[in-house]
Motif scaffolding. Structure first.
Motif, mmCIF file in Angstrom:
data_model
loop_
_atom_site.group_PDB
_atom_site.id
_atom_site.type_symbol
_atom_site.label_atom_id
_atom_site.label_comp_id
_atom_site.label_asym_id
_atom_site.label_seq_id
_atom_site.Cartn_x
_atom_site.Cartn_y
_atom_site.Cartn_z
ATOM 1 N N SER A 109 56.995 28.915 -44.451
ATOM 2 C CA SER A 109 56.523 28.125 -43.308
ATOM 3 C C SER A 109 56.056 28.999 -42.158
ATOM 4 O O SER A 109 55.457 28.500 -41.207
ATOM 5 C CB SER A 109 57.657 27.214 -42.804
ATOM 6 N N SER A 132 65.432 19.874 -42.216
ATOM 7 C CA SER A 132 64.865 19.559 -40.898
ATOM 8 C C SER A 132 65.360 18.212 -40.378
ATOM 9 O O SER A 132 65.696 18.084 -39.195
ATOM 10 C CB SER A 132 63.334 19.593 -40.935
ATOM 11 N N HIS A 187 60.053 21.067 -33.670
ATOM 12 C CA HIS A 187 60.014 20.492 -35.016
ATOM 13 C C HIS A 187 58.913 19.434 -35.170
ATOM 14 O O HIS A 187 58.949 18.646 -36.113
ATOM 15 C CB HIS A 187 61.369 19.858 -35.364
ATOM 16 N N ASN A 192 57.418 19.254 -38.556
ATOM 17 C CA ASN A 192 58.377 18.689 -39.511
ATOM 18 C C ASN A 192 58.456 17.174 -39.363
ATOM 19 O O ASN A 192 58.525 16.446 -40.360
ATOM 20 C CB ASN A 192 59.770 19.279 -39.306
ATOM 21 N N GLU A 217 57.651 16.070 -46.227
ATOM 22 C CA GLU A 217 58.644 17.123 -45.940
ATOM 23 C C GLU A 217 59.508 17.349 -47.163
ATOM 24 O O GLU A 217 60.032 16.414 -47.747
ATOM 25 C CB GLU A 217 59.488 16.706 -44.730
#
Length: 190
Positions: free
Chosen positions: A36, A139, A177, A180, A189
């Motif tokens: 990522s 996440s 985030h 995410n 995700e």
């Protein structure tokens, strides 16, 4: 008055990127160029394995815990205690040593919360573990645990300054985030 030096020292401590150091020491690629691209434990796990991820997680947590613990030891006012934790957290998000491009802050948040109150930090860890066991999405587990941390802070500490500190960290963690969250909403995700 010297206690106010805790804030810049905490920021500099937070700016030390555990993921990059661990990867260099273990002969792994730079985490900013793998997976990522996030220099955090979850990304290190993807290409470096559990051991490298665990060391990264520990390092990121300690850089939140140690400055706050020192502030606790010095018996500073709660406002300075919270600022010390926020400075370490901001150092992780925006590290001066790495072009102000840091991680997302979950492990450092845990360290800071543990420094403010062991029960508060443990509540966040327990929530993360429970959510991960149920959903298997790191996440999402982090987002839920972080979102609940101000509520935990209120019930565990009853201190409005600590609650405000937890709200600030939660807001920044949610912002970090955002990609995410978009992937969670679109079902992409992992």
């Amino acid at each position: 008055m010297m206690e106010w030096l805790l804030v810049p020292v905490a920021y500099l401590t937070g700016s030390v990127c555990s993921a990059i150091i661990v990867c260099r020491l273990m002969g792994l690629p730079d985490p900013r160029e793998q997976g990522s691209g996030n220099p955090g434990a979850t990304n290190v796990m993807r290409f470096g394995g559990k051991k490298a991820a665990a060391i990264t997680l520990l390092g990121d947590s300690l850089k939140g815990l140690i400055p706050v613990y020192v502030a606790q030891w010095l018996n500073v006012p709660v406002e300075l205690l919270v600022l010390t934790g926020l400075a370490a957290f901001l150092g992780h998000l925006f590290p001066v040593f790495f072009g102000f491009k840091g991680g997302k802050g979950v492990a450092t948040t845990i360290g800071v919360l543990l420094g403010w109150s062991w029960w508060l930090g443990l509540a966040m860890v327990a929530t993360w573990l429970l959510m991960y066991k149920v959903g298997r999405i790191s996440s999402l587990s982090a987002l839920i645990a972080s979102a609940l941390s101000p509520i935990y802070a209120w019930f565990i500490t009853g201190n409005s300054v600590i609650v405000i500190g937890a709200v600030v960290m939660t807001a920044l963690l949610l912002w970090r985030h955002k990609s995410n969250i978009q992937r969670l909403l679109s079902g992409q995700e992992t």
